[in-house]
Write a protein that holds these residues in place. Structure first.
Motif, PDB file in Angstrom:
ATOM      1  N   VAL A 143       0.823  -1.206   0.000  1.00 35.40           N
ATOM      2  CA  VAL A 143       0.000   0.000   0.000  1.00 35.40           C
ATOM      3  C   VAL A 143       0.858   1.258   0.000  1.00 35.40           C
ATOM      4  O   VAL A 143       0.547   2.243  -0.690  1.00 35.40           O
ATOM      5  CB  VAL A 143      -0.942   0.005   1.227  1.00 35.40           C
ATOM      6  CG1 VAL A 143      -1.788   1.275   1.245  1.00 35.40           C
ATOM      7  CG2 VAL A 143      -1.831  -1.228   1.211  1.00 35.40           C
ATOM      8  N   GLY A 144       1.951   1.238   0.754  1.00 35.74           N
ATOM      9  CA  GLY A 144       2.789   2.429   0.865  1.00 35.74           C
ATOM     10  C   GLY A 144       3.415   2.835  -0.459  1.00 35.74           C
ATOM     11  O   GLY A 144       3.421   4.025  -0.813  1.00 35.74           O
ATOM     12  N   THR A 145       3.951   1.882  -1.210  1.00 36.27           N
ATOM     13  CA  THR A 145       4.553   2.229  -2.498  1.00 36.27           C
ATOM     14  C   THR A 145       3.496   2.721  -3.483  1.00 36.27           C
ATOM     15  O   THR A 145       3.768   3.582  -4.324  1.00 36.27           O
ATOM     16  CB  THR A 145       5.320   1.040  -3.103  1.00 36.27           C
ATOM     17  OG1 THR A 145       4.445  -0.100  -3.217  1.00 36.27           O
ATOM     18  CG2 THR A 145       6.524   0.679  -2.250  1.00 36.27           C
ATOM     19  N   ARG A 146       2.283   2.186  -3.386  1.00 29.64           N
ATOM     20  CA  ARG A 146       1.193   2.656  -4.260  1.00 29.64           C
ATOM     21  C   ARG A 146       0.842   4.110  -3.941  1.00 29.64           C
ATOM     22  O   ARG A 146       0.647   4.923  -4.858  1.00 29.64           O
ATOM     23  CB  ARG A 146      -0.033   1.768  -4.065  1.00 29.64           C
ATOM     24  CG  ARG A 146      -1.272   2.144  -4.872  1.00 29.64           C
ATOM     25  CD  ARG A 146      -1.085   1.909  -6.349  1.00 29.64           C
ATOM     26  NE  ARG A 146      -0.799   3.123  -7.085  1.00 29.64           N
ATOM     27  CZ  ARG A 146      -0.582   3.166  -8.379  1.00 29.64           C
ATOM     28  NH1 ARG A 146      -0.581   2.043  -9.085  1.00 29.64           N
ATOM     29  NH2 ARG A 146      -0.336   4.313  -8.994  1.00 29.64           N
ATOM     30  N   ALA A 147       0.782   4.442  -2.669  1.00 28.48           N
ATOM     31  CA  ALA A 147       0.482   5.820  -2.273  1.00 28.48           C
ATOM     32  C   ALA A 147       1.600   6.770  -2.713  1.00 28.48           C
ATOM     33  O   ALA A 147       1.333   7.889  -3.181  1.00 28.48           O
ATOM     34  CB  ALA A 147       0.282   5.899  -0.768  1.00 28.48           C
ATOM     35  N   MET A 148       2.843   6.327  -2.571  1.00 28.67           N
ATOM     36  CA  MET A 148       3.962   7.149  -3.031  1.00 28.67           C
ATOM     37  C   MET A 148       3.912   7.352  -4.541  1.00 28.67           C
ATOM     38  O   MET A 148       4.141   8.464  -5.044  1.00 28.67           O
ATOM     39  CB  MET A 148       5.291   6.494  -2.639  1.00 28.67           C
ATOM     40  CG  MET A 148       5.577   6.478  -1.142  1.00 28.67           C
ATOM     41  SD  MET A 148       7.069   5.516  -0.750  1.00 28.67           S
ATOM     42  CE  MET A 148       8.326   6.512  -1.531  1.00 28.67           C
ATOM     43  N   LEU A 149       3.593   6.285  -5.260  1.00 31.10           N
ATOM     44  CA  LEU A 149       3.531   6.371  -6.717  1.00 31.10           C
ATOM     45  C   LEU A 149       2.422   7.326  -7.161  1.00 31.10           C
ATOM     46  O   LEU A 149       2.591   8.082  -8.132  1.00 31.10           O
ATOM     47  CB  LEU A 149       3.318   4.978  -7.319  1.00 31.10           C
ATOM     48  CG  LEU A 149       3.265   4.898  -8.851  1.00 31.10           C
ATOM     49  CD1 LEU A 149       4.555   5.431  -9.468  1.00 31.10           C
ATOM     50  CD2 LEU A 149       3.013   3.457  -9.298  1.00 31.10           C
ATOM     51  N   ASP A 183       2.098  17.773  -0.878  1.00 31.00           N
ATOM     52  CA  ASP A 183       2.395  16.412  -1.353  1.00 31.00           C
ATOM     53  C   ASP A 183       3.852  16.038  -1.119  1.00 31.00           C
ATOM     54  O   ASP A 183       4.175  14.860  -0.928  1.00 31.00           O
ATOM     55  CB  ASP A 183       2.052  16.277  -2.836  1.00 31.00           C
ATOM     56  CG  ASP A 183       0.556  16.249  -3.093  1.00 31.00           C
ATOM     57  OD1 ASP A 183      -0.174  15.836  -2.182  1.00 31.00           O
ATOM     58  OD2 ASP A 183       0.129  16.634  -4.194  1.00 31.00           O
ATOM     59  N   LEU A 184       4.746  17.001  -1.155  1.00 31.62           N
ATOM     60  CA  LEU A 184       6.167  16.702  -0.943  1.00 31.62           C
ATOM     61  C   LEU A 184       6.413  16.259   0.489  1.00 31.62           C
ATOM     62  O   LEU A 184       7.200  15.337   0.741  1.00 31.62           O
ATOM     63  CB  LEU A 184       7.023  17.927  -1.266  1.00 31.62           C
ATOM     64  CG  LEU A 184       6.924  18.472  -2.702  1.00 31.62           C
ATOM     65  CD1 LEU A 184       7.965  19.564  -2.910  1.00 31.62           C
ATOM     66  CD2 LEU A 184       7.098  17.364  -3.733  1.00 31.62           C
ATOM     67  N   VAL A 185       5.738  16.890   1.429  1.00 29.07           N
ATOM     68  CA  VAL A 185       5.857  16.493   2.834  1.00 29.07           C
ATOM     69  C   VAL A 185       5.297  15.097   3.024  1.00 29.07           C
ATOM     70  O   VAL A 185       5.908  14.237   3.681  1.00 29.07           O
ATOM     71  CB  VAL A 185       5.127  17.499   3.742  1.00 29.07           C
ATOM     72  CG1 VAL A 185       5.189  17.041   5.198  1.00 29.07           C
ATOM     73  CG2 VAL A 185       5.722  18.885   3.579  1.00 29.07           C
ATOM     74  N   ARG A 186       4.126  14.847   2.443  1.00 30.84           N
ATOM     75  CA  ARG A 186       3.489  13.528   2.561  1.00 30.84           C
ATOM     76  C   ARG A 186       4.344  12.448   1.899  1.00 30.84           C
ATOM     77  O   ARG A 186       4.482  11.337   2.443  1.00 30.84           O
ATOM     78  CB  ARG A 186       2.104  13.574   1.909  1.00 30.84           C
ATOM     79  CG  ARG A 186       1.339  12.265   1.944  1.00 30.84           C
ATOM     80  CD  ARG A 186       1.067  11.817   3.355  1.00 30.84           C
ATOM     81  NE  ARG A 186       0.282  10.589   3.386  1.00 30.84           N
ATOM     82  CZ  ARG A 186       0.360   9.707   4.359  1.00 30.84           C
ATOM     83  NH1 ARG A 186       1.181   9.897   5.376  1.00 30.84           N
ATOM     84  NH2 ARG A 186      -0.388   8.622   4.345  1.00 30.84           N
TER      85      ARG A 186
END
Length: 776
Positions: free
Chosen positions: A644-650, A665-668
């Motif tokens: 899930v984390g890599t999907r959110a980053m992508l 978005d950069l902070v997130r």
């Protein structure tokens, strides 16, 4: 085999050959797909009926590995490499052009005629020839949207040609050799045609020369390479050779005595014109005796241990390997050393694993040797990093050396079975290693002094299987999903037995260490990182290829001295080291030494050894998105942080590249990166954020520009557009070269670009003679 009965009969044959246990599943599926180009449902049902393999196993495995298809495919497969080097040189544009030229509809991968199926692969291991396309077994390098029609035409013209039989040389004994590199990179640039032409020239003229196929020379940027050796000494090497050059080169160096000498004079004159006429094709001659500056620069800082004798030996000539000291280390280990002494030698050498984290090899061997009961050895040849081709080159060029290293390791740890786990994208490596193993069996090298069963298993196409517990799961016929450690594979690995897992380069160094002594190896490199490291140098660099340098050499020495720096007119922006698990270091890091600790401290890792050079035309946000897209798709899905984390980053990175991101978005993105890094189960998830974190750290200004709706490098399509200004003279070059017909030819009038058809490939900008094409 078209009807159901034949299909089921073929499945039964596969079962009888591979067995009925679960570990036979992947080999059965691989041969089934090779036969039918996909996995027929009736055949899968037959596997369940006739074996101990369950329907859940078949469904789980066949949908996990990207190699397998469940729908019929075309007669030929077009595999477009989307590795790092190919990505930055336009692989996406080549794919789009192929879809348009073949008329492949949205949502499909096969053309309406059923002739071609388009496939995206993570890496073909020919990074110096990027962008690379492989059609069945034929590799094409340096492709572009414009070259697509010619590539397809060339393939179809040779698809039905019969195999060529080699010609024998006439005349007396050879007075020298004509060596031709026949690795994958060389063949992608036409070395097979050059070889055929040289054989014809030698046979036709009765020239006193032996034609010899050799492995990788390392100078992949100059292929096809042809080297002349006389009296056992190198005389000259010709680069960028084409088949029409063959006769002139052969006659210049090996013309027979008598009337044919007149041909030699003509050949010399022809070659001199080619070598001095700047308008001629790029044929170059380097004098190895004079240590030409180009060759000296490329080889100057290198030290060849793992790549010893590179480009000098026929990969499959065992007698030649033995004559250069091959198997001497094995003989010493069998006849003079105990298992404990072998482990102690490797420990004292300071050798660390060359496949990733750099774990001490001697400690790993000692742990396996201390285990009880049957022990296994796995040579990890699943080189899945986009931008890496070291293992492929070593396997293709030095199969006997890798076998010798594996046999020594097996002797040291007490393993009776050894397995080579190789990427299915490396067919030439599989072929040569298979032949070398059979030759060793025939010569009695395997099985003479201690029993070792060696076999090859082809991977199903999953990057995560580079992680040793995932690799072992694959060998057992399961989905390649990592498990918690401890216990480590050295304690409980294959079939819950102690298992040694080392990669190809590690095994290639073992014979050198035994022959030369651990002190000699430990004297090379740095205090904590001993010996040498092989790198695949590629990307926006003048001289790409396979290189081997002492640990401690700096990034700048590799890029600028060996690689010749970036191309003229460009400036170095970054160096990406370690593949998807590595990081992007800026031009300010050129003094960073190549060792495990220094690279980790800078935010990258050594990895298996991919080193991609990036210039001012590369977008660092796009590079981060590219790697996250890769690791997200390659995630096995077992743990939430990675899945899930890599999907959110992508999602955030895609928003940045598409012009729909905000500053928050950069902070997130940074918060998610640290969470994924800390909470993932295996190294794939734990290192996946590295490209993002290093680009945020060293290139944050580019992220901020994307938030503002600009891509400084002009790469992100949603943020750029092409237009033709008033400078246009109506020469029609842009229209002639546009691969998708987005520009209508209007002689002597200002041209226009159809923005609906435009794929933003930049071809029009590149061919315009007056600079009339602008990027907005």
């Amino acid at each position: 085999m078209n009807d159901l009965a034949d299909e089921l009969k073929y499945v039964d044959e596969l079962i009888s050959r591979h067995g009925r246990q679960r570990e036979a599943l992947i080999p059965i599926l691989q041969e089934l797909q090779d036969q039918y180009r996909y996995l027929p449902s009736a055949a899968l049902e037959r596997i369940v009926e006739q074996t101990e393999i369950t329907a859940a196993d078949v469904a789980g495995v066949s949908t996990f590995y990207r190699r397998f298809r469940h729908k019929p495919a075309g007669q030929h497969t077009i595999a477009v490499c989307h590795g790092t080097a190919c990505h930055i040189k336009g692989a996406g544009l080549v794919t789009e052009a192929l879809r348009k030229v073949l008329g492949i509809a949205e949502g499909s991968n096969t053309d309406p005629q059923g002739l071609f199926t388009l496939d995206k692969v993570s890496c073909l291991g020919c990074c110096t020839l990027a962008p690379v396309v492989k059609i069945d077994d034929v590799i094409y390098g340096h492709q572009s949207p414009e070259s697509v029609p010619a590539m397809l035409s060339d393939f179809l013209s040779q698809a039905d040609q019969p195999a060529r039989a080699g010609k024998r040389r006439k005349g007396g004994p050879p007075r020298g050799e004509v060596r031709i590199g026949m690795g994958s990179c060389c063949q992608a640039r036409g070395s097979a045609k050059v070889l055929a032409a040289v054989e014809d020239a030698v046979a036709g003229a009765g020239a006193p020369a032996a034609v010899k196929r050799v492995g990788c020379v390392g100078m992949c940027h100059q292929t096809p390479l042809l080297e002349i050796v006389r009296g056992g000494k190198p005389e000259a090497v010709y680069a960028c050779v084409q088949s029409e050059d063959a006769a002139a080169i052969v006659l210049r160096h090996f013309a027979p005595r008598g009337p044919v000498n007149r041909l030699r004079s003509a050949a010399t004159a022809m070659l001199d014109r080619l070598l001095t006429d700047e308008a001629a094709r790029p044929l170059t001659r380097y004098s190895l005796n004079a240590r030409d500056a180009h060759v000296a620069d490329f080889l100057g800082r290198q030290m060849h241990l793992a790549t010893e004798h590179g480009g000098q030996l026929d990969p499959l000539d065992i007698d030649e390997y033995i004559a250069t000291g091959g198997f001497d280390a094995l003989k010493r280990c069998v006849g003079e050393m105990s298992s404990g002494q072998i482990v102690d030698t490797i420990t004292r050498s300071g050798l660390r694993g060359r496949g990733g984290a750099g774990f001490a090899t001697g400690r790993k061997w000692a742990a396996v040797a201390a285990g009880e009961g049957p022990r296994y050895l796995v040579c990890n040849c699943d080189e899945g990093d986009p931008g890496a081709f070291m293992d492929r080159m070593l396997l293709e060029s030095s199969p006997y050396r890798i076998i010798e290293g594996v046999m020594i390791a097996a002797r040291a740890v007490g393993a009776a079975e050894g397995i080579f786990y190789i990427r299915h994208e490396y067919p030439l490596a599989v072929k040569r290693l298979s032949q070398a193993i059979e030759t060793c069996r025939h010569r009695g090298i395997l099985g003479s002094d201690f029993s070792l069963n060696l076999r090859i298993v082809e991977g199903g196409g999953a990057f995560v299987c580079g992680e040793e517990t995932a690799l072992i799961a694959s060998l057992e016929g399961r989905r390649g999903m990592p498990r918690l450690r401890p216990p480590y594979p050295s304690q409980q690995g294959l079939h819950a037995r102690p298992t040694l897992v080392n990669n190809v380069e590690t095994m290639a160094l073992v014979p050198w260490i035994i022959r030369n002594g651990p002190e000699a190896f430990a004297a090379i490199g740095t205090a904590a990182s001993k010996g040498t490291k092989v790198f695949a140098l590629a990307g926006k660099v003048a001289r790409g290829g396979l290189i081997e340098v002492p640990m401690g050499a700096t990034i700048g020495q590799i890029v600028n001295e060996i690689g010749g720096g970036v191309l003229p007119g460009r400036t170095l922006k970054a160096v990406q080291i370690g593949g998807p698990s590595g990081g992007c270091l800026s031009a300010e890091h050129l003094d960073t030494p190549i060792d495990f600790e220094a690279l980790t401290g800078a935010g990258a890792i050594m990895g298996s050894g991919g080193l991609i050079v990036l210039d001012d035309e590369d977008c660092m946000v796009d590079i981060a998105r590219f790697f996250l897209d890769f690791t997200q798709h390659e995630s096995c899905g077992k743990c939430t942080f990675c899945r899930v984390g890599t999907r959110a980053m992508l999602d955030i990175l895609e928003g940045l590249c598409q012009g729909r991101a905000v500053a928050a978005d950069l902070v997130r993105l940074e918060e998610l990166a640290y969470q994924v890094k800390a909470g993932s189960l295996c190294a794939l998830g734990g290192t996946a954020p590295n490209p993002v974190l290093t680009t945020l750290r060293y290139f944050r200004h580019e992220y901020e520009a994307h938030v503002a709706g600009r891509c400084p490098a002009g790469v992100c399509k949603a943020l750029i557009a092409y237009a033709i200004n008033d400078k246009c003279i109506g020469c029609t070059r842009c229209a002639q070269h546009c691969p998708v017909g987005a520009i209508e030819a209007q002689p002597y009038r200002r041209h226009e670009i159809d923005k609906e058809k435009c794929i933003r490939c930049g071809t029009c900008k590149g061919v315009c003679p007056v600079g009339a094409v602008q990027v907005h």
